[in-house]
Write a protein that holds these residues in place. Structure first.
Motif, PDB file in Angstrom:
ATOM      1  N   GLY A  27       0.705  -1.197  -0.014  1.00 48.20           N
ATOM      2  CA  GLY A  27      -0.025   0.058   0.088  1.00 48.20           C
ATOM      3  C   GLY A  27       0.868   1.281  -0.113  1.00 48.20           C
ATOM      4  O   GLY A  27       0.457   2.238  -0.024  1.00 48.20           O
ATOM      5  N   GLY A  28       2.285   1.135   0.076  1.00 49.39           N
ATOM      6  CA  GLY A  28       3.078   2.251   0.158  1.00 49.39           C
ATOM      7  C   GLY A  28       3.328   2.795  -1.139  1.00 49.39           C
ATOM      8  O   GLY A  28       3.130   2.012  -2.161  1.00 49.39           O
ATOM      9  N   VAL A  29       4.097   3.658  -1.315  1.00 51.67           N
ATOM     10  CA  VAL A  29       4.373   4.310  -2.704  1.00 51.67           C
ATOM     11  C   VAL A  29       4.970   3.523  -3.494  1.00 51.67           C
ATOM     12  O   VAL A  29       4.672   3.362  -4.645  1.00 51.67           O
ATOM     13  CB  VAL A  29       5.255   5.745  -2.723  1.00 51.67           C
ATOM     14  CG1 VAL A  29       6.296   5.598  -2.004  1.00 51.67           C
ATOM     15  CG2 VAL A  29       4.898   6.405  -4.218  1.00 51.67           C
ATOM     16  N   ASP A  30       6.143   2.717  -3.162  1.00 53.39           N
ATOM     17  CA  ASP A  30       6.870   1.852  -3.974  1.00 53.39           C
ATOM     18  C   ASP A  30       6.049   0.935  -4.634  1.00 53.39           C
ATOM     19  O   ASP A  30       6.027   0.505  -5.705  1.00 53.39           O
ATOM     20  CB  ASP A  30       8.125   1.349  -3.042  1.00 53.39           C
ATOM     21  CG  ASP A  30       8.864   2.299  -2.509  1.00 53.39           C
ATOM     22  OD1 ASP A  30       8.930   3.725  -2.968  1.00 53.39           O
ATOM     23  OD2 ASP A  30       9.328   1.871  -1.210  1.00 53.39           O
ATOM     24  N   SER A  31       5.274   0.168  -3.911  1.00 54.06           N
ATOM     25  CA  SER A  31       4.656  -1.158  -4.211  1.00 54.06           C
ATOM     26  C   SER A  31       3.462  -0.498  -5.291  1.00 54.06           C
ATOM     27  O   SER A  31       3.082  -1.214  -6.204  1.00 54.06           O
ATOM     28  CB  SER A  31       4.297  -2.159  -3.314  1.00 54.06           C
ATOM     29  OG  SER A  31       3.292  -1.588  -2.308  1.00 54.06           O
ATOM     30  N   VAL A  32       2.712   0.395  -4.888  1.00 56.56           N
ATOM     31  CA  VAL A  32       1.749   0.887  -5.697  1.00 56.56           C
ATOM     32  C   VAL A  32       2.269   1.485  -6.952  1.00 56.56           C
ATOM     33  O   VAL A  32       1.462   1.165  -7.882  1.00 56.56           O
ATOM     34  CB  VAL A  32       0.938   1.914  -4.780  1.00 56.56           C
ATOM     35  CG1 VAL A  32      -0.092   2.721  -5.838  1.00 56.56           C
ATOM     36  CG2 VAL A  32       0.234   1.391  -3.646  1.00 56.56           C
ATOM     37  N   LEU A 120       6.976 -10.276  -7.632  1.00 53.89           N
ATOM     38  CA  LEU A 120       7.730  -9.141  -8.061  1.00 53.89           C
ATOM     39  C   LEU A 120       7.661  -8.006  -6.537  1.00 53.89           C
ATOM     40  O   LEU A 120       6.727  -8.013  -5.897  1.00 53.89           O
ATOM     41  CB  LEU A 120       7.191  -8.194  -9.176  1.00 53.89           C
ATOM     42  CG  LEU A 120       6.893  -8.766 -10.317  1.00 53.89           C
ATOM     43  CD1 LEU A 120       5.996  -8.159 -11.314  1.00 53.89           C
ATOM     44  CD2 LEU A 120       8.046  -9.455 -10.988  1.00 53.89           C
ATOM     45  N   THR A 121       8.780  -7.814  -6.121  1.00 53.81           N
ATOM     46  CA  THR A 121       8.932  -6.828  -4.904  1.00 53.81           C
ATOM     47  C   THR A 121       9.343  -5.371  -5.537  1.00 53.81           C
ATOM     48  O   THR A 121      10.040  -5.239  -6.476  1.00 53.81           O
ATOM     49  CB  THR A 121       9.713  -7.421  -3.938  1.00 53.81           C
ATOM     50  OG1 THR A 121      11.102  -7.402  -4.382  1.00 53.81           O
ATOM     51  CG2 THR A 121       9.515  -8.892  -3.599  1.00 53.81           C
ATOM     52  N   ALA A 122       9.198  -4.275  -4.620  1.00 56.32           N
ATOM     53  CA  ALA A 122       9.271  -2.990  -4.968  1.00 56.32           C
ATOM     54  C   ALA A 122      10.676  -2.465  -4.466  1.00 56.32           C
ATOM     55  O   ALA A 122      10.789  -1.261  -4.252  1.00 56.32           O
ATOM     56  CB  ALA A 122       8.094  -2.212  -4.573  1.00 56.32           C
ATOM     57  N   HIS A 123      11.567  -3.283  -4.142  1.00 50.41           N
ATOM     58  CA  HIS A 123      12.876  -2.743  -3.523  1.00 50.41           C
ATOM     59  C   HIS A 123      13.492  -1.810  -4.929  1.00 50.41           C
ATOM     60  O   HIS A 123      13.544  -2.316  -5.832  1.00 50.41           O
ATOM     61  CB  HIS A 123      13.637  -3.868  -3.309  1.00 50.41           C
ATOM     62  CG  HIS A 123      13.618  -4.818  -2.227  1.00 50.41           C
ATOM     63  ND1 HIS A 123      12.660  -5.705  -2.158  1.00 50.41           N
ATOM     64  CD2 HIS A 123      13.557  -4.669  -0.794  1.00 50.41           C
ATOM     65  CE1 HIS A 123      12.211  -6.308  -1.081  1.00 50.41           C
ATOM     66  NE2 HIS A 123      12.893  -5.828  -0.202  1.00 50.41           N
ATOM     67  N   TYR A 170       7.131   9.978 -10.146  1.00 47.58           N
ATOM     68  CA  TYR A 170       6.034   9.330 -11.035  1.00 47.58           C
ATOM     69  C   TYR A 170       4.826   9.278 -10.401  1.00 47.58           C
ATOM     70  O   TYR A 170       3.875   9.595 -11.125  1.00 47.58           O
ATOM     71  CB  TYR A 170       6.673   7.797 -11.292  1.00 47.58           C
ATOM     72  CG  TYR A 170       5.813   7.166 -12.076  1.00 47.58           C
ATOM     73  CD1 TYR A 170       5.838   7.396 -13.585  1.00 47.58           C
ATOM     74  CD2 TYR A 170       4.879   6.402 -11.689  1.00 47.58           C
ATOM     75  CE1 TYR A 170       5.196   6.470 -14.224  1.00 47.58           C
ATOM     76  CE2 TYR A 170       4.044   5.635 -12.342  1.00 47.58           C
ATOM     77  CZ  TYR A 170       4.068   5.499 -13.765  1.00 47.58           C
ATOM     78  OH  TYR A 170       3.269   4.948 -14.641  1.00 47.58           O
ATOM     79  N   ALA A 171       4.874   9.069  -9.033  1.00 48.55           N
ATOM     80  CA  ALA A 171       3.441   8.833  -8.475  1.00 48.55           C
ATOM     81  C   ALA A 171       3.106  10.290  -8.431  1.00 48.55           C
ATOM     82  O   ALA A 171       1.579  10.428  -8.590  1.00 48.55           O
ATOM     83  CB  ALA A 171       3.691   8.590  -6.901  1.00 48.55           C
ATOM     84  N   LYS A 172       3.578  11.223  -8.271  1.00 52.84           N
ATOM     85  CA  LYS A 172       2.933  12.745  -8.213  1.00 52.84           C
ATOM     86  C   LYS A 172       2.579  13.123  -9.520  1.00 52.84           C
ATOM     87  O   LYS A 172       1.247  13.691  -9.611  1.00 52.84           O
ATOM     88  CB  LYS A 172       3.985  13.510  -7.548  1.00 52.84           C
ATOM     89  CG  LYS A 172       3.989  13.580  -5.948  1.00 52.84           C
ATOM     90  CD  LYS A 172       5.098  14.356  -5.434  1.00 52.84           C
ATOM     91  CE  LYS A 172       5.313  13.933  -3.692  1.00 52.84           C
ATOM     92  NZ  LYS A 172       6.558  14.866  -3.459  1.00 52.84           N
ATOM     93  N   ILE A 173       3.218  12.902 -10.413  1.00 54.82           N
ATOM     94  CA  ILE A 173       2.812  13.286 -11.892  1.00 54.82           C
ATOM     95  C   ILE A 173       1.348  12.605 -12.179  1.00 54.82           C
ATOM     96  O   ILE A 173       0.675  13.105 -12.870  1.00 54.82           O
ATOM     97  CB  ILE A 173       4.157  13.238 -12.834  1.00 54.82           C
ATOM     98  CG1 ILE A 173       5.045  14.085 -12.507  1.00 54.82           C
ATOM     99  CG2 ILE A 173       3.645  13.055 -14.084  1.00 54.82           C
ATOM    100  CD1 ILE A 173       6.393  13.652 -13.441  1.00 54.82           C
ATOM    101  N   ASN A 174       1.472  11.332 -11.879  1.00 51.85           N
ATOM    102  CA  ASN A 174       0.346  10.509 -12.276  1.00 51.85           C
ATOM    103  C   ASN A 174      -0.917  10.462 -11.281  1.00 51.85           C
ATOM    104  O   ASN A 174      -1.681   9.638 -11.541  1.00 51.85           O
ATOM    105  CB  ASN A 174       0.697   9.157 -12.654  1.00 51.85           C
ATOM    106  CG  ASN A 174       1.567   8.963 -13.892  1.00 51.85           C
ATOM    107  OD1 ASN A 174       1.132   8.945 -14.971  1.00 51.85           O
ATOM    108  ND2 ASN A 174       2.995   9.012 -13.603  1.00 51.85           N
TER     109      ASN A 174
END
Length: 434
Positions: A27-32, A120-123, A170-174
């Motif tokens: 639910g954090g930004v990386d994995s989302v 797949l992990t978001a490291h 990327y999260a903020k732009i999208n």
């Protein structure tokens, strides 16, 4: 970033195309963001969320968030709740190690049950640098300084080439929504101390820190490959394997430039931690042994012997009735009535069935055991026979005995037959490979 990510996947992970993928999502930004990127590229993805129940209501809100996200994107989702603190206490793990164990074991269970190809992990790049610095503070060999592997079996980490800054941008732009874990802001954990205190200073000293760190990791990985190639060559020279026991030639190890360093490389995958004790075993008396969580290492004359850590149950026994013609556990034995004796070797003996007292017993050695070895005079204690045959402790523990119902030895399997039961030779007993 999407185009850069697409090129990155095409170059470094082309095998992911048309595969069934499971994304670990907190639910954090990386994995989302990872989920968003793979969705945009039209990969076949499903989501897996672990609720570790460590942040009370916030943990439940994270779970609700990812469930809603999966509904909006029409992605299948798997969720689970763990009593992480109980698991950590029971197994004497830190909370973070416990959570890692729980989630990766669960991921593998999902893969097996539902036919996924990869998790797949978001490291990302900052995680990689943080892990390096954590290992630096704790003391580590080269393995701890070569970074988080981008491919580890069926675990894939596609974001390691990207920084936390790129992912946030990327999260903020999208206009991507995510859940912020408040515990990430505290300096209670060593990773957060490094993230919030050490890294800002390092990035102030070197604004291109992640880029130079990536080059350092690449250099270390290349050096590690050279070491692995050398160890593979040395292993072929100093190690041989028999019956699941590794035999390490002590004389050849001592001829190497740094025996302790070579022993570490040869044995590092067997969970030993006290490497001075491992090294000292080279000059110890025969019979001395040390233990790891999973294995034990024994000094036996000119060799170090490695086996899985299993203490034999000397009281365990298996019965064979008169009408049985075969057993397959704990060993594979065949019983055949014959008219005459033919081939005889360490895997085949002939006895007089009329001299046997049933049920026969298959067991391990016991104090006071003795036999009348065929081809020898008199009787001999089994312990003395083993010593004369120069059997190691491991070999003694792994040797089975075939006895009659009065515990008299008929056969030391794979070694010597007792002459008391030889007369008409009308029963052939064969030891088969298992």
């Amino acid at each position: 970033m999407l185009q850069k990510f697409k090129e990155h996947i095409n170059i470094n992970f082309p095998f992911l195309k048309d595969k069934k993928l499971l994304i670990a999502i907190s639910g954090g930004v990386d994995s989302v963001v990872l989920t968003h990127l793979f969705s945009e590229l039209n990969f076949d993805i499903s989501l897996a969320h672990c609720n570790f129940q460590l942040r009370e209501k916030e943990s439940d809100l994270d779970e609700e968030f990812v469930k809603l996200l999966s509904q909006k994107s029409s992605n299948q989702i798997f969720t689970i709740k763990f009593d992480t603190e109980k698991f950590a206490s029971k197994n004497k793990f830190s909370t973070q190690i416990a959570a890692r164990e729980l989630r990766y074991n669960w991921f593998q269970a999902i893969i097996k049950k539902h036919g996924f190809d990869y998790v797949l992990t978001a490291h990302h790049a900052d995680d990689n640098l943080e892990t390096f610095l954590i290992n630096l503070t704790r003391g580590s060999g080269l393995d701890g300084f070569t970074g988080i592997p981008k491919i580890n079996g069926n675990i894939i980490r596609p974001l390691l080439a990207f920084s936390r800054e790129e992912i946030l941008a990327y999260a903020k732009i999208n206009t991507i929504n995510w859940r912020e874990d408040a515990s990430n802001a505290t300096t209670k954990y060593i990773r957060n101390k490094i993230r919030h205190t050490v890294l800002p200073l390092l990035k102030e000293i070197n604004p291109n820190l992640l880029e130079t760190f990536a080059k350092t990791i690449e250099n270390l990985q290349e050096s590690k490959q050279i070491i692995e190639d050398r160890i593979a060559d040395i292993s072929a020279e100093v190690i041989n394997s028999k019956n699941d026991i590794l035999k390490i030639n002590i004389e050849k190890i001592n001829q190497l430039s740094n025996p302790k360093a070579y022993l570490y490389q040869l044995l590092k995958n067997y969970t030993f931690t006290e490497w001075n004790d491992v090294y000292n075993l080279l000059s110890a008396q025969s019979g001395k042994q040390i233990f790891s969580k999973t294995h034990r290492l024994l000094k036996d004359r000119a060799f170090l012997l490695l086996s899985e850590h299993a203490i034999p149950n000397e009281n365990e026994k298996f019965l064979i009735t008169e009408n049985q013609t075969e057993i397959t556990h704990p060993i594979h034995l065949n019983f055949e009535v014959v008219q005459q004796k033919s081939i005889e070797n360490k895997q085949i003996i002939y006895v007089d069935k009329n001299l046997l007292k049933y049920p026969l017993i298959v067991r391990k050695r016991q104090n006071g055991d003795y036999l009348y070895p065929l081809g020898m005079q008199g009787k001999k204690k089994l312990s003395k026979y083993f010593k004369d045959e120069k059997l190691s402790l491991f070999e003694k523990e792994n040797t089975w005995l075939l006895c009659n119902n009065e515990n008299e030895i008929i056969w030391v399997l794979n070694h010597r037959q007792d002459r008391r039961f030889v007369n008409d030779n009308n029963l052939k007993i064969s030891l088969k490979p298992t």
